[in-house]
Design an enzyme around this catalytic site. Structure first.
Site, mmCIF file in Angstrom:
data_model
loop_
_atom_site.group_PDB
_atom_site.id
_atom_site.type_symbol
_atom_site.label_atom_id
_atom_site.label_comp_id
_atom_site.label_asym_id
_atom_site.label_seq_id
_atom_site.Cartn_x
_atom_site.Cartn_y
_atom_site.Cartn_z
ATOM 1 N N PHE A 165 -3.700 35.436 -31.324
ATOM 2 C CA PHE A 165 -4.209 34.117 -30.946
ATOM 3 C C PHE A 165 -5.732 34.056 -30.982
ATOM 4 C CE2 PHE A 165 -5.030 30.589 -27.948
ATOM 5 C CZ PHE A 165 -4.251 29.618 -28.553
ATOM 6 N N HIS A 182 8.154 31.765 -28.687
ATOM 7 C CA HIS A 182 6.712 32.015 -28.589
ATOM 8 C C HIS A 182 6.142 32.554 -29.903
ATOM 9 C CE1 HIS A 182 2.833 32.951 -26.848
ATOM 10 N NE2 HIS A 182 2.953 34.189 -27.292
#
Length: 166
Positions: free
Chosen positions: A66, A97
């Protein structure tokens, strides 16, 4: 059956090493620290292919996938590299996710490349399991780090040709 043979759409070979032109190229790699052994496999294979007398290679580590786009953006904004390689491994779990993370990172990397005119090689891969990760990050036959490096060299050559033509 699992692995590449079970999925005929998965590339089962690594493209040949591209020509290296007589121009200096700077490559930046932004690598996740999450899933470290697999990501290190990508880094090692990519570095091996990028190492030439005319290439400069810099490595930047970030906590996870991320965080890759923010560092890629900073490098692109500062024009620190001719090509940026984003390297990470996401393993699927029982929730969605991994899919959300993969899409977010992919979209951000593409947007950065287009906004800043710096090629970004997306080598942030999502794997269903560790066997797939091992085959594609640690082994030689279909190593995605090698593929990313070769794509980086090719696009560096193309961009160099485009930017030096009258």
């Amino acid at each position: 059956m699992s692995g590449p043979a079970a999925n005929p759409s998965v590339s089962q070979f690594i493209p040949p090493r591209p020509r290296v032109v007589a121009a200096k190229h700077t490559f930046a790699m932004v690598a996740s620290q999450f899933n470290p052994s697999y990501v290190q496999g990508l880094v090692d294979h990519a570095t091996r292919d990028l190492q030439t007398p005319l290439a400069k290679v810099a490595l930047y580590r970030v906590p996870g996938a991320f965080e890759i786009p923010i560092v890629v953006r900073e490098l692109a904004q500062q024009k620190k590299a001719d090509v940026i390689l984003a390297l990470g491994v996401i393993l699927k779990g029982k929730t969605n996710h991994a899919d959300n993370l993969s899409r977010s990172v992919t979209d951000a990397l593409q947007r950065i490349a287009l906004d800043y005119g710096v090629p970004v090689i997306n080598c942030v891969h999502t794997f269903a399991n560790e066997l797939e990760a091992r085959e594609r990050c640690l082994e030689e036959k279909i190593n995605r780090g090698t593929e990313a490096a070769r794509a980086a060299i090719e696009i560096a050559n193309v961009m160099s040709d485009l930017r030096t033509r009258p």
